[in-house]
Write an enzyme that holds these catalytic residues in place. Structure first.
Site, PDB file in Angstrom:
ATOM      1  N   ARG A  35       0.827  -1.217   0.000  1.00  0.00           N
ATOM      2  CA  ARG A  35       0.000   0.000   0.000  1.00  0.00           C
ATOM      3  C   ARG A  35       0.856   1.259   0.000  1.00  0.00           C
ATOM      4  NH1 ARG A  35      -4.504  -2.534   3.982  1.00  0.00           N
ATOM      5  NH2 ARG A  35      -5.922  -3.191   2.327  1.00  0.00           N
ATOM      6  N   LYS A 218     -19.736 -16.984   1.135  1.00  0.00           N
ATOM      7  CA  LYS A 218     -21.179 -16.821   1.351  1.00  0.00           C
ATOM      8  C   LYS A 218     -21.916 -16.135   0.208  1.00  0.00           C
ATOM      9  CE  LYS A 218     -21.108 -16.483   6.342  1.00  0.00           C
ATOM     10  NZ  LYS A 218     -21.124 -15.502   7.421  1.00  0.00           N
ATOM     11  N   GLY A 374      -9.424  -9.427  -1.290  1.00  0.00           N
ATOM     12  CA  GLY A 374      -8.218  -9.893  -0.602  1.00  0.00           C
ATOM     13  C   GLY A 374      -7.825 -11.313  -0.952  1.00  0.00           C
ATOM     14  N   GLY A 397     -13.437  -4.385  -0.329  1.00  0.00           N
ATOM     15  CA  GLY A 397     -14.796  -3.902  -0.049  1.00  0.00           C
ATOM     16  C   GLY A 397     -15.226  -2.828  -1.028  1.00  0.00           C
TER      17      GLY A 397
HETATM   18  P1  AMP Z   1     -15.032 -14.326   0.848  1.00  0.00           P
HETATM   19  O1  AMP Z   1     -14.411 -13.555   1.987  1.00  0.00           O
HETATM   20  O2  AMP Z   1     -16.515 -14.392   0.904  1.00  0.00           O
HETATM   21  O3  AMP Z   1     -14.489 -13.934  -0.496  1.00  0.00           O
HETATM   22  O4  AMP Z   1     -14.595 -15.835   1.080  1.00  0.00           O
HETATM   23  C1  AMP Z   1     -13.279 -16.257   1.056  1.00  0.00           C
HETATM   24  C2  AMP Z   1     -13.179 -17.518   1.864  1.00  0.00           C
HETATM   25  O5  AMP Z   1     -14.022 -18.493   1.305  1.00  0.00           O
HETATM   26  C3  AMP Z   1     -11.788 -18.106   1.899  1.00  0.00           C
HETATM   27  O6  AMP Z   1     -11.294 -17.999   3.195  1.00  0.00           O
HETATM   28  C4  AMP Z   1     -12.017 -19.559   1.488  1.00  0.00           C
HETATM   29  O7  AMP Z   1     -11.319 -20.472   2.293  1.00  0.00           O
HETATM   30  C5  AMP Z   1     -13.505 -19.739   1.687  1.00  0.00           C
HETATM   31  N1  AMP Z   1     -14.040 -20.834   0.874  1.00  0.00           N
HETATM   32  C6  AMP Z   1     -13.989 -20.970  -0.447  1.00  0.00           C
HETATM   33  N2  AMP Z   1     -14.541 -22.127  -0.816  1.00  0.00           N
HETATM   34  C7  AMP Z   1     -14.965 -22.749   0.301  1.00  0.00           C
HETATM   35  C8  AMP Z   1     -15.613 -23.992   0.575  1.00  0.00           C
HETATM   36  N3  AMP Z   1     -15.929 -24.835  -0.400  1.00  0.00           N
HETATM   37  N4  AMP Z   1     -15.898 -24.300   1.850  1.00  0.00           N
HETATM   38  C9  AMP Z   1     -15.575 -23.446   2.842  1.00  0.00           C
HETATM   39  N5  AMP Z   1     -14.962 -22.249   2.657  1.00  0.00           N
HETATM   40  C10 AMP Z   1     -14.660 -21.905   1.392  1.00  0.00           C
END
Ligand code: AMP
Length: 417
Positions: A35, A218, A374, A397
């Site tokens: 950064r 999610k 990230g 974000g």
């Molecule tokens: P996000 O912050 O929503 O972009 O999610 C990123 C996180 O999703 C990472 O830490 C990944 O380990 C997790 N992730 C991706 N695929 C899976 C999965 N099949 N089961 C559990 N966690 C997951």
């Protein structure tokens, strides 16, 4: 609107909002200076013109209180090294008028962490929303935020916002401060400009076929992104943990995989909307499942609609990757946000690494690719491909909110005045 590149800063004091929220170890040493390096082109241009710099940033979440562990004093030497000149430090960002006034052309003043003042975020602290005086406190904080922004504005002749990572926040230093400069004395810095252009390249000026790859944990955190993209993309790849909600909603057996039951109706709506709009929505068809959530756990590759009980899907299987490779390599514009598996575990990182490779390969063949968030950025780094995509966004974000179709307050404060 003023174009930063054409502006002459000679003899002017530039108040620059940077994102120096760098990670520190227990000894207060910087573990990743990306950064700081990211801001250097903007800062050097101002200094080379003969201007002086008043740098302001936040670090971490001190929640409106002084916290020595989050003092920007710890990074002053690193900023000095990056700019190859001494950096003065103002230990109270709300009382820096004298230090700012004393600055000579070519000199640099770094202000203490803005978030030591609750006025920076301007939100009520220590009071619940249902408290009868909450609204009064909220109004009072807004007034105090304006006062604080006015104080910051008084330090400089011109305001430059180069902090994309906080552009989605309406904070004193990121947006409100701009109200105290006229349209000829506020502008986006070079990094901000690059970020805004990269997002415009995919959202407004995309070449088709346009493919978005959305992964991560999610559905709930990316539903607005998915809905906005459905009007723009030709292909939408949904992978990672969020994919299982779509599979379960269609009657699939997902074992112990991550999912959100309450989002199943939304998932079905997305599938129907994609069909109606003629978007090719590609879900995973095969997953590498683990017995438990660990790197060393037993693994097996299974049909995504038929994951045995006691197993959870943790990475994309080869059949899914084969489909996605074909889609990605036939694309002219690619947007990637979120891993398609638990890439932090080496044994479940294969799918995300493959996606990174396909995006790099498509870019080499002439596609425009924007990667943000990230985790996808970390994944690109893990596979040594960060320099093989068109643009890597620095703000997770902020980028997501921009892809949701929202106007970022930090950008609007400058462009809409
Ligand atoms: P996000 O912050 O929503 O972009 O999610 C990123 C996180 O999703 C990472 O830490 C990944 O380990 C997790 N992730 C991706 N695929 C899976 C999965 N099949 N089961 C559990 N966690 C997951």
């Amino acid at each position: 609107m003023v174009d930063f590149k054409d502006f002459n800063f000679a003899g002017l004091k530039a108040l620059v909002r940077v994102d120096f929220n760098v990670p520190l170890n227990e000894r207060g040493e910087i573990t990743d200076d990306t950064r700081i390096r990211g801001a250097v082109p903007t800062l050097k241009k101002i200094l080379n013109d003969g201007g002086s710099l008043i740098l302001m940033s936040h670090m971490g979440k001190p929640k409106g209180k002084v916290n020595p562990k989050l003092s920007l004093g710890q990074i002053a030497n690193a900023v000095a090294a990056a700019l190859a000149r001494p950096v003065k430090f103002a230990p109270d960002c709300g009382q820096a008028a004298d230090s700012a006034a004393a600055l000579k052309p070519g000199e640099v003043l770094l202000l203490e962490n803005l978030r030591f003042y609750p006025e920076e975020e301007g939100k009520p602290v220590g009071i619940e929303k249902d408290d009868p005086v909450y609204n009064e406190v909220k109004k009072m904080m807004k007034r105090r935020q304006e006062e604080f922004a006015k104080t910051l504005a008084s330090y400089g002749d011109v305001y430059v916002n180069d902090a994309f990572g906080t552009a989605h926040r309406r904070h004193a230093s990121t947006a409100v401060v701009a109200d105290y400069f006229d349209a000829d004395h506020k502008m986006l810095g070079l990094l901000m400009e690059k970020e805004v252009t990269a997002i415009d390249n995919v959202l407004k000026n995309a070449q088709h076929p346009f493919t978005a790859i959305i992964g991560g944990s999610k559905v709930s955190s990316k539903l607005a992104v998915i809905l906005n993209l459905l009007d723009k993309v030709d292909n939408l790849i949904i992978g990672g943990g969020m994919g299982f909600t779509f599979i379960k909603a269609q009657g699939g057996k997902i074992g112990d995989s991550l999912h959100e039951d309450e989002l199943m109706p939304e998932a079905l709506n997305v599938l129907a909307a994609a069909k109606e709009k003629g978007v090719n929505l590609s879900l995973s068809v095969q997953t590498v499942a683990g017995r438990e959530f660990s790197n060393e756990t037993e693994r097996q590759t299974v049909d995504i609609f038929n994951i045995p009980d006691g197993w959870e899907g943790m990475d994309a299987g080869e059949e899914s990757l084969k489909n996605w490779r074909e889609i990605i390599l036939s694309s002219k514009t690619i947007l990637w946000n979120g891993p398609v598996g638990v890439f932090e575990f080496d044994n479940f990182a294969h799918g995300t690494g493959e996606i990174a490779k396909y995006v790099a390969e498509a870019t080499k063949n002439g596609a425009y690719s924007l990667v943000g968030g990230g985790d996808s950025v970390a994944a690109l780094g893990k596979f040594g491909l960060s320099d093989q995509v068109s643009y890597v966004s620095t703000g997770g974000g902020a980028m997501l909110e921009a892809i949701e179709g929202k106007t970022l307050p930090g950008v609007a404060a400058i462009l809409n005045s």
